[in-house]
Design an enzyme around this catalytic site. Structure first.
Site, PDB file in Angstrom:
ATOM      1  N   SER A  15       0.838  -1.201   0.000  1.00  0.00           N
ATOM      2  CA  SER A  15       0.000   0.000   0.000  1.00  0.00           C
ATOM      3  C   SER A  15       0.866   1.240   0.000  1.00  0.00           C
ATOM      4  O   SER A  15       1.645   1.472   0.931  1.00  0.00           O
ATOM      5  CB  SER A  15      -0.911   0.004   1.221  1.00  0.00           C
ATOM      6  OG  SER A  15      -1.555   1.250   1.332  1.00  0.00           O
ATOM      7  N   HIS A  43      -1.144  -1.232  -4.257  1.00  0.00           N
ATOM      8  CA  HIS A  43      -2.438  -0.835  -3.698  1.00  0.00           C
ATOM      9  C   HIS A  43      -2.463   0.672  -3.477  1.00  0.00           C
ATOM     10  O   HIS A  43      -1.600   1.225  -2.791  1.00  0.00           O
ATOM     11  CB  HIS A  43      -2.662  -1.580  -2.376  1.00  0.00           C
ATOM     12  CG  HIS A  43      -4.034  -1.432  -1.810  1.00  0.00           C
ATOM     13  ND1 HIS A  43      -5.107  -2.176  -2.258  1.00  0.00           N
ATOM     14  CD2 HIS A  43      -4.516  -0.627  -0.823  1.00  0.00           C
ATOM     15  CE1 HIS A  43      -6.186  -1.842  -1.570  1.00  0.00           C
ATOM     16  NE2 HIS A  43      -5.853  -0.899  -0.695  1.00  0.00           N
ATOM     17  N   ASP A  45      -4.704   3.774  -2.122  1.00  0.00           N
ATOM     18  CA  ASP A  45      -5.859   4.180  -1.318  1.00  0.00           C
ATOM     19  C   ASP A  45      -6.296   5.584  -1.698  1.00  0.00           C
ATOM     20  O   ASP A  45      -5.548   6.548  -1.501  1.00  0.00           O
ATOM     21  CB  ASP A  45      -5.505   4.134   0.173  1.00  0.00           C
ATOM     22  CG  ASP A  45      -5.389   2.712   0.685  1.00  0.00           C
ATOM     23  OD1 ASP A  45      -6.330   1.933   0.479  1.00  0.00           O
ATOM     24  OD2 ASP A  45      -4.347   2.373   1.282  1.00  0.00           O
ATOM     25  N   MET A  47      -8.941   8.445  -0.895  1.00  0.00           N
ATOM     26  CA  MET A  47      -9.876   8.875   0.153  1.00  0.00           C
ATOM     27  C   MET A  47     -10.307  10.306  -0.113  1.00  0.00           C
ATOM     28  O   MET A  47      -9.493  11.137  -0.532  1.00  0.00           O
ATOM     29  CB  MET A  47      -9.222   8.772   1.526  1.00  0.00           C
ATOM     30  CG  MET A  47      -8.601   7.424   1.829  1.00  0.00           C
ATOM     31  SD  MET A  47      -7.953   7.366   3.523  1.00  0.00           S
ATOM     32  CE  MET A  47      -6.835   5.964   3.401  1.00  0.00           C
ATOM     33  N   HIS A  76      -8.199   1.329  -4.427  1.00  0.00           N
ATOM     34  CA  HIS A  76      -9.220   1.131  -3.393  1.00  0.00           C
ATOM     35  C   HIS A  76      -9.852   2.485  -3.113  1.00  0.00           C
ATOM     36  O   HIS A  76      -9.242   3.355  -2.483  1.00  0.00           O
ATOM     37  CB  HIS A  76      -8.548   0.545  -2.147  1.00  0.00           C
ATOM     38  CG  HIS A  76      -9.471   0.378  -0.989  1.00  0.00           C
ATOM     39  ND1 HIS A  76      -9.012   0.208   0.305  1.00  0.00           N
ATOM     40  CD2 HIS A  76     -10.827   0.356  -0.897  1.00  0.00           C
ATOM     41  CE1 HIS A  76     -10.040   0.084   1.122  1.00  0.00           C
ATOM     42  NE2 HIS A  76     -11.145   0.190   0.428  1.00  0.00           N
ATOM     43  N   MET A  78     -12.117   4.753  -1.273  1.00  0.00           N
ATOM     44  CA  MET A  78     -12.875   4.999  -0.043  1.00  0.00           C
ATOM     45  C   MET A  78     -13.532   6.357  -0.191  1.00  0.00           C
ATOM     46  O   MET A  78     -13.135   7.356   0.417  1.00  0.00           O
ATOM     47  CB  MET A  78     -11.935   4.934   1.163  1.00  0.00           C
ATOM     48  CG  MET A  78     -11.453   3.520   1.453  1.00  0.00           C
ATOM     49  SD  MET A  78     -10.136   3.482   2.689  1.00  0.00           S
ATOM     50  CE  MET A  78      -8.702   3.393   1.617  1.00  0.00           C
ATOM     51  N   MET A 147     -12.131  -5.585   4.696  1.00  0.00           N
ATOM     52  CA  MET A 147     -11.357  -4.647   5.518  1.00  0.00           C
ATOM     53  C   MET A 147     -11.146  -5.239   6.906  1.00  0.00           C
ATOM     54  O   MET A 147     -12.104  -5.641   7.571  1.00  0.00           O
ATOM     55  CB  MET A 147     -12.086  -3.310   5.635  1.00  0.00           C
ATOM     56  CG  MET A 147     -12.158  -2.514   4.331  1.00  0.00           C
ATOM     57  SD  MET A 147     -10.534  -2.042   3.692  1.00  0.00           S
ATOM     58  CE  MET A 147      -9.918  -0.986   5.020  1.00  0.00           C
ATOM     59  N   GLY A 152      -9.664   4.387   6.428  1.00  0.00           N
ATOM     60  CA  GLY A 152      -9.366   5.794   6.648  1.00  0.00           C
ATOM     61  C   GLY A 152      -7.924   6.096   6.980  1.00  0.00           C
ATOM     62  O   GLY A 152      -7.377   7.086   6.507  1.00  0.00           O
ATOM     63  N   PHE A 153      -7.292   5.260   7.783  1.00  0.00           N
ATOM     64  CA  PHE A 153      -5.913   5.542   8.199  1.00  0.00           C
ATOM     65  C   PHE A 153      -5.083   4.262   8.224  1.00  0.00           C
ATOM     66  O   PHE A 153      -5.596   3.194   8.578  1.00  0.00           O
ATOM     67  CB  PHE A 153      -5.889   6.194   9.592  1.00  0.00           C
ATOM     68  CG  PHE A 153      -6.485   7.570   9.619  1.00  0.00           C
ATOM     69  CD1 PHE A 153      -5.696   8.679   9.325  1.00  0.00           C
ATOM     70  CD2 PHE A 153      -7.823   7.745   9.899  1.00  0.00           C
ATOM     71  CE1 PHE A 153      -6.253   9.954   9.331  1.00  0.00           C
ATOM     72  CE2 PHE A 153      -8.391   9.030   9.909  1.00  0.00           C
ATOM     73  CZ  PHE A 153      -7.601  10.123   9.619  1.00  0.00           C
ATOM     74  N   GLY A 154      -3.810   4.380   7.870  1.00  0.00           N
ATOM     75  CA  GLY A 154      -2.901   3.251   7.947  1.00  0.00           C
ATOM     76  C   GLY A 154      -2.437   3.034   9.377  1.00  0.00           C
ATOM     77  O   GLY A 154      -2.657   3.854  10.264  1.00  0.00           O
ATOM     78  N   GLY A 155      -1.777   1.908   9.596  1.00  0.00           N
ATOM     79  CA  GLY A 155      -1.139   1.645  10.881  1.00  0.00           C
ATOM     80  C   GLY A 155      -2.072   1.183  11.985  1.00  0.00           C
ATOM     81  O   GLY A 155      -1.683   1.180  13.157  1.00  0.00           O
ATOM     82  N   ASP A 185      -7.260  -6.121   3.760  1.00  0.00           N
ATOM     83  CA  ASP A 185      -6.559  -4.849   3.890  1.00  0.00           C
ATOM     84  C   ASP A 185      -6.724  -4.327   5.311  1.00  0.00           C
ATOM     85  O   ASP A 185      -7.838  -4.114   5.771  1.00  0.00           O
ATOM     86  CB  ASP A 185      -7.151  -3.856   2.887  1.00  0.00           C
ATOM     87  CG  ASP A 185      -6.479  -2.482   2.937  1.00  0.00           C
ATOM     88  OD1 ASP A 185      -5.481  -2.336   3.659  1.00  0.00           O
ATOM     89  OD2 ASP A 185      -6.964  -1.569   2.240  1.00  0.00           O
ATOM     90  N   GLY A 186      -5.573  -4.131   5.986  1.00  0.00           N
ATOM     91  CA  GLY A 186      -5.592  -3.511   7.300  1.00  0.00           C
ATOM     92  C   GLY A 186      -4.842  -4.308   8.345  1.00  0.00           C
ATOM     93  O   GLY A 186      -5.217  -5.424   8.668  1.00  0.00           O
ATOM     94  N   GLY A 187      -3.742  -3.750   8.833  1.00  0.00           N
ATOM     95  CA  GLY A 187      -2.997  -4.399   9.903  1.00  0.00           C
ATOM     96  C   GLY A 187      -2.298  -5.680   9.514  1.00  0.00           C
ATOM     97  O   GLY A 187      -2.004  -6.514  10.375  1.00  0.00           O
ATOM     98  N   GLY A 207       1.014  -2.187   4.195  1.00  0.00           N
ATOM     99  CA  GLY A 207       1.573  -0.850   4.061  1.00  0.00           C
ATOM    100  C   GLY A 207       2.876  -0.690   4.791  1.00  0.00           C
ATOM    101  O   GLY A 207       3.956  -0.850   4.226  1.00  0.00           O
ATOM    102  N   SER A 208       2.800  -0.408   6.090  1.00  0.00           N
ATOM    103  CA  SER A 208       4.019  -0.172   6.872  1.00  0.00           C
ATOM    104  C   SER A 208       4.890  -1.418   6.969  1.00  0.00           C
ATOM    105  O   SER A 208       6.104  -1.323   7.135  1.00  0.00           O
ATOM    106  CB  SER A 208       3.669   0.332   8.275  1.00  0.00           C
ATOM    107  OG  SER A 208       2.727  -0.509   8.901  1.00  0.00           O
TER     108      SER A 208
END
Length: 235
Positions: A15, A43, A45, A47, A76, A78, A147, A152-155, A185-187, A207-208
């Site tokens: 991401s 990916h 994002d 928004m 993606h 959003m 999801m 809305g936010f990474g991390g 997607d997410g964490g 992502g991170s």
């Protein structure tokens, strides 16, 4: 094929939300190396500060990125009103364009417009959105994005309870009732990817976990290896 298995080798989609926005071409290049270190998708994002409380990037950046990389772009969205805004991403050349079920009253119409514009169509579900109301329309989609954090936010911290949705759709796909790629997607990082792989995910957005380490390509390869091992272990 038994439940919670996939014919698709684990796909990694870094991401760029976690990348350096001032150097996106270089960040894409960092995951475009040979073999297992090469990202399957990139990916992106998008928004709009309406559907989610964050503002990121839009079509002009995607168009620039398409010129800078040959990795397929996984957009993606959003955003509100995907019927208006989603098809242009496919027209620009994005490989997969995913929008949120919660953002439209007519997801099938949006999916058809994305496909008509030359893209694959994806449906995204927030963590609290049930799968059941959408099962009947999934034949109109190429990708289901589950999801595992609030969009809305990474991390954010991975929400393992969403894997029930993954297991349910994996069983349906494996039974031959649908042709669908299952994305999460997410964490997602080295501590959560195995659990998601065992549940039946095909494509992992990270992502991170990719852009945090010094060597993004090595991070992609390590995540892929972990997902592959977990899938083997699940059998």
């Amino acid at each position: 094929m038994s439940a919670m298995s996939s014919p698709i080798a684990p796909m990694i989609a870094p991401s760029i939300l976690s990348a350096d926005f001032a150097n996106l071409a270089a960040e894409a290049d960092a995951v475009s190396g040979p073999g297992p270190s090469r990202a399957d998708w990139l990916h992106v994002d998008v928004m709009d500060a309406h559907f989610v409380p964050n503002l990121t990037l839009g079509l002009p950046v995607v168009e620039s990125l398409l010129k800078a990389t040959d990795i397929p772009l996984d957009c993606h969205l959003m955003i509100d009103d995907p019927g208006r805004w989603a098809p242009p991403y496919a027209e620009a050349g994005a490989y997969n364009v995913t929008f949120h079920a919660e953002a439209t009253d007519d997801p099938v119409a949006v999916a058809k417009d994305i496909r008509a514009a030359g893209g694959k169509a994806g449906l995204a579900l927030k963590p609290g959105t049930a799968l059941e109301p959408y099962l009947a329309i999934l034949r109109d989609f190429d990708t289901l994005l589950v999801m595992s954090v609030e969009p809305g936010f990474g991390g954010q911290k991975f929400m393992p309870e969403v894997l029930d949705k993954v297991r349910e759709i994996r069983t349906i796909v494996d039974a031959g009732e649908l042709r669908l790629l299952v994305e999460i997607d997410g964490g997602i990082h080295d501590g959560t990817i195995a659990e998601a792989a065992e549940a039946g995910v095909d494509c992992f957005v990270a992502g991170s976990a990719v852009y945090g380490p010094a060597d993004a390509g090595a991070a992609v390869a390590a995540l892929r290896e972990k997902a592959t091992a977990a899938r083997v272990h699940a059998h």
